[in-house]
Scaffold this motif. Structure first.
Motif, PDB file in Angstrom:
ATOM      1  N   ASN A 117      35.483  66.929  64.575  1.00  0.00           N
ATOM      2  CA  ASN A 117      35.925  66.551  63.461  1.00  0.00           C
ATOM      3  C   ASN A 117      35.324  66.679  62.240  1.00  0.00           C
ATOM      4  OD1 ASN A 117      38.472  64.523  64.689  1.00  0.00           O
ATOM      5  ND2 ASN A 117      36.843  64.112  65.922  1.00  0.00           N
ATOM      6  N   GLY A 118      36.001  66.590  61.086  1.00  0.00           N
ATOM      7  CA  GLY A 118      35.339  67.194  59.929  1.00  0.00           C
ATOM      8  C   GLY A 118      35.775  66.128  58.760  1.00  0.00           C
ATOM      9  N   ALA A 119      34.851  66.239  57.717  1.00  0.00           N
ATOM     10  CA  ALA A 119      35.151  65.563  56.633  1.00  0.00           C
ATOM     11  C   ALA A 119      36.342  66.210  55.772  1.00  0.00           C
ATOM     12  CB  ALA A 119      34.042  65.328  55.550  1.00  0.00           C
ATOM     13  N   ARG A 120      36.802  65.493  54.853  1.00  0.00           N
ATOM     14  CA  ARG A 120      38.027  66.087  53.888  1.00  0.00           C
ATOM     15  C   ARG A 120      36.880  67.169  52.805  1.00  0.00           C
ATOM     16  NH1 ARG A 120      42.527  63.059  50.423  1.00  0.00           N
ATOM     17  NH2 ARG A 120      43.119  64.708  49.209  1.00  0.00           N
ATOM     18  N   ALA A 147      34.115  75.167  64.292  1.00  0.00           N
ATOM     19  CA  ALA A 147      33.296  75.280  63.220  1.00  0.00           C
ATOM     20  C   ALA A 147      33.417  76.791  62.228  1.00  0.00           C
ATOM     21  CB  ALA A 147      31.904  75.442  63.760  1.00  0.00           C
ATOM     22  N   VAL A 148      33.818  77.732  62.747  1.00  0.00           N
ATOM     23  CA  VAL A 148      34.199  78.808  61.906  1.00  0.00           C
ATOM     24  C   VAL A 148      35.376  78.685  60.862  1.00  0.00           C
ATOM     25  CG1 VAL A 148      34.964  81.098  61.908  1.00  0.00           C
ATOM     26  CG2 VAL A 148      33.099  80.442  63.696  1.00  0.00           C
ATOM     27  N   LEU A 169      39.585  68.973  59.240  1.00  0.00           N
ATOM     28  CA  LEU A 169      39.582  69.137  60.816  1.00  0.00           C
ATOM     29  C   LEU A 169      39.562  67.955  61.357  1.00  0.00           C
ATOM     30  CD1 LEU A 169      39.251  70.938  63.281  1.00  0.00           C
ATOM     31  CD2 LEU A 169      36.777  70.776  62.917  1.00  0.00           C
ATOM     32  N   VAL A 170      40.859  67.695  62.257  1.00  0.00           N
ATOM     33  CA  VAL A 170      40.772  66.584  63.064  1.00  0.00           C
ATOM     34  C   VAL A 170      40.936  66.997  64.756  1.00  0.00           C
ATOM     35  CG1 VAL A 170      41.812  65.245  61.387  1.00  0.00           C
ATOM     36  CG2 VAL A 170      43.465  66.609  63.081  1.00  0.00           C
ATOM     37  N   SER A 171      40.722  66.051  65.596  1.00  0.00           N
ATOM     38  CA  SER A 171      40.790  66.482  67.175  1.00  0.00           C
ATOM     39  C   SER A 171      42.021  65.531  67.517  1.00  0.00           C
ATOM     40  CB  SER A 171      39.595  66.264  67.871  1.00  0.00           C
ATOM     41  OG  SER A 171      39.045  64.779  67.550  1.00  0.00           O
ATOM     42  N   SER A 172      42.444  64.715  66.955  1.00  0.00           N
ATOM     43  CA  SER A 172      43.446  63.795  67.444  1.00  0.00           C
ATOM     44  C   SER A 172      44.208  63.062  65.966  1.00  0.00           C
ATOM     45  CB  SER A 172      43.055  62.828  68.254  1.00  0.00           C
ATOM     46  OG  SER A 172      41.852  61.862  67.440  1.00  0.00           O
ATOM     47  N   GLY A 173      45.345  62.450  66.559  1.00  0.00           N
ATOM     48  CA  GLY A 173      46.301  61.688  65.506  1.00  0.00           C
ATOM     49  C   GLY A 173      46.852  62.905  64.655  1.00  0.00           C
ATOM     50  N   SER A 174      47.579  62.354  63.591  1.00  0.00           N
ATOM     51  CA  SER A 174      48.520  63.143  62.885  1.00  0.00           C
ATOM     52  C   SER A 174      48.004  64.554  62.463  1.00  0.00           C
ATOM     53  CB  SER A 174      49.218  62.537  61.887  1.00  0.00           C
ATOM     54  OG  SER A 174      48.413  62.166  60.835  1.00  0.00           O
ATOM     55  N   TYR A 175      48.718  65.463  62.297  1.00  0.00           N
ATOM     56  CA  TYR A 175      48.233  66.782  61.906  1.00  0.00           C
ATOM     57  C   TYR A 175      49.240  67.513  61.237  1.00  0.00           C
ATOM     58  CZ  TYR A 175      49.968  68.923  65.991  1.00  0.00           C
ATOM     59  OH  TYR A 175      50.755  69.375  67.078  1.00  0.00           O
ATOM     60  N   ASP A 176      49.035  68.422  60.105  1.00  0.00           N
ATOM     61  CA  ASP A 176      49.840  69.248  59.483  1.00  0.00           C
ATOM     62  C   ASP A 176      50.292  70.642  60.242  1.00  0.00           C
ATOM     63  OD1 ASP A 176      50.676  67.620  56.929  1.00  0.00           O
ATOM     64  OD2 ASP A 176      48.553  67.699  57.109  1.00  0.00           O
TER      65      ASP A 176
END
Length: 291
Positions: A117-120, A147-148, A169-176
């Motif tokens: 996961n990453g920060a905004r 990461a790339v 970057l997210v690994s779960s939950g809502s995404y676009d």
């Protein structure tokens, strides 16, 4: 009496000669048949086996020159085919010589989502959450790939420079949207769901998916005279550019940076290879629109 006796003896001799001739003919015929039977018994060849043998022999002679998937994979993105004359080399120009990566043409069809996961990143008000998935069995680690992708989308020369878009970057939950790295065959199949023909060569943006052809990810493009890392940045910037509303552009003039929205895989048309939509000063590197 003697004449009759001679006649009788002559007839007897003729009968014996005839019997010997018939017997010899029968013997020769019998031996010939036995010889043929012996030959067929030693190496039986029926019409079916002859046909099968010939059918197998022809492909064995022609396979080395056939354009099989395996040959294509060992040779060396938006949805359109790469020009036949510009097949990717094992090492595109401008890169140090390394071992040729293995290209898995037909993947498993199943994907693993990166757990990172990453920060905004970016100050834009439009937040676009994305995840990264990699097809299983193609030799690419999902978290390394994530990461790339994150590095590309957080770069100040990327789309965050428009001051409108931000990414996370997210690994779960809502995404676009999802960035999916897949084998050429799987990429083709997914892109085809929107009527796009990627022909085992290029990438596409379809539905909520940015599809990245693993061949491009691993080998780059022979037309892009830069590093493989930069070419991966170009793939992400180009396809995400489509996702946020940008169309294709072309070279603005000889010696100028090629726009990130230019299909650089088809040639630079006098421009200099470039992976980024903005320069270090925050100026958009544009070119004439392509309808």
């Amino acid at each position: 009496m003697r004449a009759a006796s001679r006649t009788g003896r002559s007839r007897s001799v003729r009968r014996r000669r005839l019997a010997v001739t018939v017997g010899c003919t029968a013997l020769v015929a019998a031996l010939g048949t036995a010889g043929l039977l012996a030959l067929n018994h030693d190496a039986p060849r029926t019409p079916d086996s002859d046909s099968t043998s010939q059918a197998r022999a022809v492909p064995a002679l022609t396979e080395p020159t056939a354009a099989s998937p395996a040959a294509t994979a060992s040779a060396s993105s938006s949805a359109s085919a790469e020009p036949p004359a510009a097949q990717p080399s094992a090492q595109p120009s401008g890169r140090p010589s390394t071992s040729t990566p293995e290209i898995v043409v037909h993947g498993s069809g199943s994907f693993t989502t990166a757990t990172a996961n990453g920060a905004r990143v970016g100050s834009g008000s439009v937040l676009r959450r994305y995840r990264v998935e990699v097809e299983n069995g193609i030799g690419i680690d999902p978290n390394t790939a994530a990461a790339v992708v994150q590095g590309v989308l957080s770069d100040p020369r990327g789309w965050t420079a428009d001051k409108r878009d931000s990414f996370q970057l997210v690994s779960s939950g809502s995404y676009d949207f999802t960035v999916k790295i897949a084998s050429p065959d799987t990429t083709d199949a997914i892109c085809a769901t929107d009527g796009l023909d990627t022909q085992g060569e290029v990438n596409c943006d379809v539905g909520k998916q940015v599809m990245v052809n693993s061949k491009r990810w691993l080998t780059g493009s022979p037309q892009f005279d830069g590093s493989l890392d930069d070419y991966r940045a170009l793939i992400i910037n180009h396809e995400v550019g489509h996702r946020i509303g940008h169309g294709h552009e072309t070279c603005p003039g000889p010696g100028k940076p090629a726009p990130a929205m230019m299909q650089q895989i088809y040639g630079l048309k006098g421009c200099v290879a470039n992976a980024w939509p903005y320069d270090a000063n925050g100026s958009y590197l544009s070119g004439p629109s392509v309808n």
